[in-house]
Design a protein around this motif. Structure first.
Motif, mmCIF file in Angstrom:
data_model
loop_
_atom_site.group_PDB
_atom_site.id
_atom_site.type_symbol
_atom_site.label_atom_id
_atom_site.label_comp_id
_atom_site.label_asym_id
_atom_site.label_seq_id
_atom_site.Cartn_x
_atom_site.Cartn_y
_atom_site.Cartn_z
ATOM 1 N N GLY A 150 0.799 -1.217 0.000
ATOM 2 C CA GLY A 150 0.000 0.000 0.000
ATOM 3 C C GLY A 150 0.833 1.268 0.000
ATOM 4 N N SER A 151 2.014 1.225 0.661
ATOM 5 C CA SER A 151 2.873 2.406 0.732
ATOM 6 C C SER A 151 3.895 2.458 -0.399
ATOM 7 N N GLY A 152 3.844 1.462 -1.326
ATOM 8 C CA GLY A 152 4.734 1.463 -2.487
ATOM 9 C C GLY A 152 6.137 0.952 -2.223
ATOM 10 N N GLN A 153 6.360 0.279 -1.086
ATOM 11 C CA GLN A 153 7.691 -0.257 -0.766
ATOM 12 C C GLN A 153 7.855 -1.671 -1.345
ATOM 13 N N TYR A 154 7.790 -1.767 -2.669
ATOM 14 C CA TYR A 154 7.744 -3.074 -3.316
ATOM 15 C C TYR A 154 9.032 -3.884 -3.134
ATOM 16 N N SER A 155 10.178 -3.219 -3.126
ATOM 17 C CA SER A 155 11.454 -3.940 -3.039
ATOM 18 C C SER A 155 11.633 -4.639 -1.700
ATOM 19 N N THR A 156 11.002 -4.116 -0.653
ATOM 20 C CA THR A 156 11.179 -4.712 0.676
ATOM 21 C C THR A 156 10.295 -5.950 0.885
ATOM 22 N N ILE A 157 9.339 -6.175 -0.027
ATOM 23 C CA ILE A 157 8.470 -7.338 0.110
ATOM 24 C C ILE A 157 9.265 -8.625 -0.042
ATOM 25 N N LYS A 158 10.182 -8.663 -0.999
ATOM 26 C CA LYS A 158 11.003 -9.858 -1.209
ATOM 27 C C LYS A 158 11.943 -10.094 -0.021
ATOM 28 N N VAL A 159 12.440 -9.026 0.548
ATOM 29 C CA VAL A 159 13.307 -9.157 1.732
ATOM 30 C C VAL A 159 12.515 -9.773 2.882
ATOM 31 N N LEU A 160 11.311 -9.277 3.087
ATOM 32 C CA LEU A 160 10.441 -9.830 4.138
ATOM 33 C C LEU A 160 10.163 -11.306 3.880
ATOM 34 N N LEU A 161 9.898 -11.679 2.628
ATOM 35 C CA LEU A 161 9.639 -13.079 2.277
ATOM 36 C C LEU A 161 10.823 -13.964 2.631
ATOM 37 N N ARG A 162 12.020 -13.557 2.225
ATOM 38 C CA ARG A 162 13.211 -14.387 2.463
ATOM 39 C C ARG A 162 13.504 -14.544 3.952
ATOM 40 N N GLN A 163 13.442 -13.450 4.681
ATOM 41 C CA GLN A 163 13.779 -13.500 6.098
ATOM 42 C C GLN A 163 12.742 -14.268 6.898
ATOM 43 N N SER A 164 11.475 -14.057 6.593
ATOM 44 C CA SER A 164 10.425 -14.750 7.329
ATOM 45 C C SER A 164 10.446 -16.250 7.034
ATOM 46 N N PHE A 165 10.686 -16.618 5.785
ATOM 47 C CA PHE A 165 10.695 -18.046 5.449
ATOM 48 C C PHE A 165 11.888 -18.749 6.100
ATOM 49 N N THR A 166 13.011 -18.087 6.182
ATOM 50 C CA THR A 166 14.216 -18.699 6.781
ATOM 51 C C THR A 166 13.979 -19.071 8.242
ATOM 52 N N VAL A 167 13.569 -18.100 9.035
ATOM 53 C CA VAL A 167 13.433 -18.352 10.468
ATOM 54 C C VAL A 167 12.189 -19.173 10.787
ATOM 55 N N ASN A 168 11.109 -18.931 10.060
ATOM 56 C CA ASN A 168 9.852 -19.595 10.394
ATOM 57 C C ASN A 168 9.814 -21.058 9.967
ATOM 58 N N SER A 169 10.456 -21.391 8.858
ATOM 59 C CA SER A 169 10.475 -22.791 8.432
ATOM 60 C C SER A 169 11.263 -23.653 9.416
ATOM 61 N N ILE A 170 12.339 -23.108 9.973
ATOM 62 C CA ILE A 170 13.110 -23.850 10.985
ATOM 63 C C ILE A 170 12.245 -24.084 12.225
ATOM 64 N N LEU A 171 11.544 -23.043 12.656
ATOM 65 C CA LEU A 171 10.667 -23.149 13.821
ATOM 66 C C LEU A 171 9.596 -24.217 13.598
ATOM 67 N N LEU A 172 9.010 -24.248 12.421
ATOM 68 C CA LEU A 172 7.929 -25.195 12.137
ATOM 69 C C LEU A 172 8.425 -26.636 12.097
ATOM 70 N N VAL A 173 9.587 -26.874 11.549
ATOM 71 C CA VAL A 173 10.145 -28.235 11.512
ATOM 72 C C VAL A 173 10.357 -28.753 12.928
ATOM 73 N N VAL A 174 10.956 -27.925 13.781
ATOM 74 C CA VAL A 174 11.195 -28.330 15.172
ATOM 75 C C VAL A 174 9.873 -28.604 15.889
ATOM 76 N N LEU A 175 8.902 -27.739 15.706
ATOM 77 C CA LEU A 175 7.608 -27.891 16.363
ATOM 78 C C LEU A 175 6.909 -29.174 15.948
ATOM 79 N N HIS A 176 6.926 -29.502 14.659
ATOM 80 C CA HIS A 176 6.252 -30.704 14.174
ATOM 81 C C HIS A 176 6.956 -31.976 14.642
#
Length: 444
Positions: free
Chosen positions: A78-104
């Motif tokens: 909404g604020s036009g910060q399109y380049s930071t969306i990919k950064v958010l995707l990469r960082q969130s997937f890295t840490v969150n996928s590790i958390l989910l594997v351990v939890l399962h």
């Protein structure tokens, strides 16, 4: 990426309808297991159903993570910060996928104790373990898909999410047909076959999601990146609010499920079928709630209160219409709908009264979904969490115990408190939404 200049209702529906259809097809995943497992008898239905509340506990974490990604992505879009969306995707997937594997993995290690704690009866405990020990892998695959799809949802690409989930569900249903009861000389694997089918379908959904996102350039700079301080500062407050809400909901639902599981094998099987039927309405309207969350998040990022207010009005109208339509359809066709799941005469007799309450729940439930979506997208996740804790975690279990044990209403006593809970949440969320009266309230 499209601008906001096109018809707002058209934009709303382009996000809502694919998300709503995706919700329907996701419900088919659970329905397909229940319907096809239903030929094996009430014990098999109960064995599959006892896993569902535990599955939702696992998905609470992944859905909270994905919702946080969606809200932040919508704000950036909404604020036009399109380049930071990919950064958010990469960082969130890295840490969150590790958390989910351990939890399962932890969940798998303690699964038998958890099933017993949930109230599984001795006559179907072995079947429940046979199904759940395999199906937990499917939940992990679903969780990873949700993480990636959180970004797609934030930019309004619900059609891509729908496509991947449709294919996964179709594959699951086809595999169910062959693996549950067998074909030719192959005798079938019963509930184990249902669990394996779910894994295959979930793997297809994940694979297609990755392919779509790679094709659209989301992975042009890679998929993994260690999170920095900016990520934690943005992500944790949003995640904390959403997780508090969903966590409170799951605690209440676990207590609710614990009491309903003790009604007996046949009543619990009927309750599980009715719950799945109710999910069709919930998941379809939830697609419209997602649209309200995404657009509210985008308007908040764009600091556009006037358009946010118009989105609110559109959501209210669609939520009301769909809720009333759900009530009419479910009540008018209650017998044929239930008969799809089970032809058992006793089960059909029990379902007659319950299906009225299933239909009635749809009316306040639809408005609750819409208003909760608006609040989440508007940065009011803490408010949603507080109301959810009071009404779902505390009040609903107390009401359920009152109607089941004190009023002796049996399975009906499990549905009256759900109707009351949804009605109260609908009123509270509406009050909170209407208190947002300007840009200052929206972006604070």
């Amino acid at each position: 990426m499209k601008s906001f200049n096109d018809s707002l209702t058209g934009k709303y529906l382009r996000i809502a309808l694919p998300a709503a259809l995706e919700g329907i097809f996701m419900t088919f995943l659970a329905a397909a297991d229940l319907i096809m497992v239903g030929v094996l008898g009430a014990k098999a239905i109960a064995a599959v159903s006892i896993f569902l509340p535990l599955r939702l506990v696992l998905l609470t974490v992944s859905r909270s993570l994905a919702s946080a990604v969606t809200i932040l992505t919508a704000n950036k879009f909404g604020s036009g910060q399109y380049s930071t969306i990919k950064v958010l995707l990469r960082q969130s997937f890295t840490v969150n996928s590790i958390l989910l594997v351990v939890l399962h993995l932890l969940f798998y290690g303690f699964f038998e104790k958890l099933v017993v704690l949930m109230g599984a009866q001795r006559d179907y405990l072995e079947l429940a373990l046979a199904y759940g020990n395999i199906a937990v892998a499917a939940v992990l695959l679903n969780s990873l898909s949700l993480l990636l799809q959180g970004t797609l949802l934030g930019v309004g690409r619900t059609s891509a999410i729908m496509k991947s989930n449709i294919v996964g569900n179709v594959v699951n249903i086809v595999c169910n047909y062959f693996l549950i009861t067998g074909f030719g000389s192959f005798a079938g694997w019963g509930v184990r076959g249902a669990a394996i089918s779910t894994i295959i379908g979930s793997l297809c959904t994940l694979g297609i999601t990755v392919w779509i996102m790679k094709h659209e350039g989301f992975f042009s700079d890679g998929l993994l990146q260690l999170p920095d301080k900016v990520f934690w500062r943005e992500f944790m407050p949003v995640f904390g609010g959403v997780f508090s809400e969903l966590g409170a909901e799951r605690i209440g639902m676990l207590a609710y499920g614990w009491m309903t599981a003790r009604l007996g094998t046949l009543p619990y099987a009927v309750h599980s079928i009715c719950y799945n039927i109710c999910d069709f309405s919930y998941d379809f309207i939830f697609g419209f709630g997602k649209a309200n969350m995404v657009l509210a998040g985008q308007m908040r990022g764009a600091a556009d209160y006037a358009t946010w207010k118009r989105c609110r009005s559109i959501g209210f109208k669609w939520g009301l219409g769909l809720s009333v339509a759900s009530f009419i359809i479910l009540y008018a066709a209650r017998v044929p709908i239930f008969s799809v799941y089970s032809q058992d005469a006793q089960a059909l007799a029990i379902s007659e009264t319950v299906m009225f309450w299933v239909a009635a729940v749809c009316i306040p439930q639809g408005h609750t979904i819409i208003t909760a979506g608006i609040l989440r997208g508007s940065g009011q996740t803490t408010a949603v969490a507080v109301y959810s804790f009071v009404l779902i975690t505390v009040l609903r279990p107390l009401m359920t115990a009152f109607f089941i044990y004190y009023c002796k209403l049996g399975i009906v006593g499990a549905w009256v408190p759900m109707f009351l809970d949804q009605s109260l949440r609908s009123l509270c969320f509406t009050w909170k939404v209407m208190r947002i009266r300007g840009l200052k309230d929206l972006i604070k």
